[in-house]
Enzyme design. Structure first.
Site, PDB file in Angstrom:
ATOM      1  CE  LYS A   1      -3.985  -2.233   0.453  1.00  9.56           C
ATOM      2  NZ  LYS A   1      -3.568  -3.646   0.513  1.00  9.56           N
TER       3      LYS A   1
HETATM    4  C1  LIG Z   1      -4.126  -4.768   0.036  1.00 11.72           C
HETATM    5  C2  LIG Z   1      -3.319  -5.982  -0.013  1.00 11.72           C
HETATM    6  C3  LIG Z   1      -3.554  -6.984  -0.960  1.00 11.72           C
HETATM    7  C4  LIG Z   1      -4.697  -6.915  -1.943  1.00 11.72           C
HETATM    8  O1  LIG Z   1      -4.565  -5.874  -2.884  1.00 11.72           O
HETATM    9  P1  LIG Z   1      -5.820  -5.351  -3.694  1.00 11.72           P
HETATM   10  O2  LIG Z   1      -5.328  -4.185  -4.454  1.00 11.72           O
HETATM   11  O3  LIG Z   1      -6.846  -4.985  -2.675  1.00 11.72           O
HETATM   12  O4  LIG Z   1      -6.284  -6.467  -4.552  1.00 11.72           O
HETATM   13  C5  LIG Z   1      -2.721  -8.083  -0.963  1.00 11.72           C
HETATM   14  N1  LIG Z   1      -1.720  -8.212  -0.063  1.00 11.72           N
HETATM   15  C6  LIG Z   1      -1.476  -7.276   0.860  1.00 11.72           C
HETATM   16  C7  LIG Z   1      -0.373  -7.495   1.829  1.00 11.72           C
HETATM   17  C8  LIG Z   1      -2.241  -6.122   0.913  1.00 11.72           C
HETATM   18  O5  LIG Z   1      -1.972  -5.183   1.842  1.00 11.72           O
END
Ligand SMILES: *Cc1c(COP(=O)(O)O)cnc(C)c1O
Length: 494
Positions: A109
């Site tokens: 993120k």
């Molecule tokens: C948010 C997240 C995901 C999923 O990503 P999306 O964009 O919501 O599909 C996968 N792994 C981790 C560690 C995340 O923080």
């Protein structure tokens, strides 16, 4: 470049406005009206992360002052990231891991949320928006912390994060509840992530409440991946990866590669889809799900069915039954059929299910892994490659194996590695040892650090000594009151 709502094409706005609004008034999500093309892919091999970021983002955000955009990219991707390259590509022959967790909160993120505050600030200035921005975010764990960290102490912005009490890891919870910064608020919601996300979505559709906030001089915005300002920066690392593989002589110009993406809200993998449409030579985008495998079923049958109980898994950031960003993909796949999208989304809300006939989704493959398979993958990759994967990445690895077995596709494949293993120590330990001991998380982290020779980030180690600053809990019906309380209390403190 115009952005339009997936539920009403005539609703057309600029990139900067789309970033401020977060979600369209008609409930739809903003998408680029035209997906821009990137030519001379080969030139990527001589570019660093920031240069590629500028090349991609300036195509979408052409209403921005491009000098300032460049400065923002410089400030966002600086030494907050522990790797000079921003992300790293780990090479195991025909298989690669793209590690996107070297930012301040150790999850992917950070790739977008480190720049979102700058984009939002610039958007406000461009649109002469003089209200204070109130960011409301529902989190399955990682978005919350990354948004808090990156928006903390940004002037003119307040942020409230709602997380599901039982749906995030202990480390994730601690990361959020110890967040500093006078403009940050963290609340745990009694419910799961879908409850939290729906509660927050309802606020965005509540005209009366938005009016009430406006009168208090607040403008609502979102840091969730429904915000186009989250998606655009995520396109960058697909291009970066390709450039890096070219530069290292691992692939030839034009050679198609696969990406495996551990998926929840469909934001990360959608950025991969945009990359492909922009001209990046991608063969398949492999959508990896955990036990909440609605997307696997959808990709294989065209039926999206959320009528099941949300499973709480060891990959909480993927514990989602309503993958918001799929709406964007459907819009593009349907050739921009906004009426169809509106109809499907009404069905999803009313009946919990919809079916798309003649779904042409050949760019994607979908697989899922259950908890046992995740454990097996963690153990196998550690034993065979001496590499620790977090549970999200392990879901992707399991999907990769299933894809290889089924397709016999020999192409180079990149698994997107979305979190540091040290954020999810218990699952890793129990996978390696085949037993769960009654130890605290920090002891396990130390132990994993020793056996793996991977470095434990300081900010995970010192979490145990930090004060808990956020203790508020609420029911999902009380979200509005909680927001009112925070804003009011904050004014009294001023
Ligand atoms: C948010 C997240 C995901 C999923 O990503 P999306 O964009 O919501 O599909 C996968 N792994 C981790 C560690 C995340 O923080």
């Amino acid at each position: 470049m115009d952005f339009i709502s997936t539920r009403d094409k005539s609703n057309l706005i600029s990139g900067s406005k789309a970033i401020i609004e977060g979600i369209a008034e008609d409930g739809g999500l903003f998408v680029p009206r035209i997906i821009p093309k990137i030519d001379k892919i080969e030139s990527l091999k001589n570019m660093d992360y920031k240069e590629i970021a500028y090349k991609i983002m300036s195509k979408f955000l052409d209403d921005f002052n491009l000098e300032i955009l460049k400065e923002s990219i410089d400030k966002a991707y600086d030494d907050k990231f522990s790797k000079k390259e921003i992300c790293s590509l780990v090479d195991f022959g025909e298989l690669y891991f793209l590690e996107l967790f070297h930012g301040p909160t150790f999850a992917f993120k950070d790739m977008a949320l480190s720049i979102l505050p700058y984009l939002l600030k610039q958007s406000m200035e461009a649109n002469e928006e003089d209200k204070e921005i109130l960011i409301l975010t529902a989190t399955s764990g990682d978005t919350g912390k990354a948004a808090l960290e990156n928006f903390a102490n940004v002037e003119g912005i307040k942020i409230i994060v709602f997380f599901p009490e039982d749906g995030v890891s202990e480390i994730q919870k601690l990361q959020m509840r110890t967040q500093e910064g006078d403009n940050t608020f963290v609340v745990s919601i009694n419910g799961n992530f879908d409850d939290a996300q729906n509660g927050v979505k309802e606020i965005f559709n509540d005209k009366e409440f938005i009016e009430e906030l406006n009168e208090e001089n607040y403008k609502l915005s979102s840091a969730n991946s429904i915000n186009i300002g989250r998606l655009i920066p995520q396109i960058v690392y697909y291009f970066y990866t390709y450039g890096k593989l070219l530069g290292d002589g691992k692939i030839k110009d034009g050679e198609k590669i696969n990406f495996v993406v551990p998926t929840g809200n469909f934001g990360n993998i959608l950025a991969g889809y945009y990359s492909k449409k922009m001209g990046l030579p991608i063969n398949k985008l492999i959508c990896a799900s955990n036990d909440n495998n609605v997307l696997t079923k959808f990709i294989n049958t065209g039926i999206y069915d959320r009528r099941k109980k949300l499973a709480l898994t060891s990959s909480p950031s993927m514990d989602i039954l309503i993958s918001s960003n799929l709406e964007r993909l459907l819009y593009h796949l349907s050739g921009g059929n906004d009426l169809l999208i509106k109809d499907l989304m009404i069905k999803l809300e009313r009946d919990g299910v919809y079916e798309l006939e003649n779904l042409d989704i050949k760019d994607f493959k979908g697989y899922y892994a259950n908890e046992e398979e995740v454990s097996e993958s963690i153990k196998k990759v550690f034993e065979e490659k001496d590499y620790l994967m977090d549970p999200h990445t392990a879901v992707a690895y399991s999907a990769y194996e299933k894809y290889r077995k089924e397709s016999k596709d020999p192409r180079k494949t990149v698994i997107i590695s979305t979190a540091s293993p040290f954020k999810f120590p218990s699952k890793i330990e129990s996978s390696l040892e085949n037993k769960i001991e009654d130890k605290n998380e920090f002891e396990i982290i130390n132990k994993l650090g020793k056996i793996s020779k991977q470095e434990i980030p300081e900010n995970i180690k010192n979490l145990k000594d930090k004060d808990i600053l956020h203790k508020t809990k609420c029911e999902k019906e009380d979200i509005k009151d909680i927001i009112r309380d925070f804003l009011l209390k904050d004014e009294k403190n001023d």
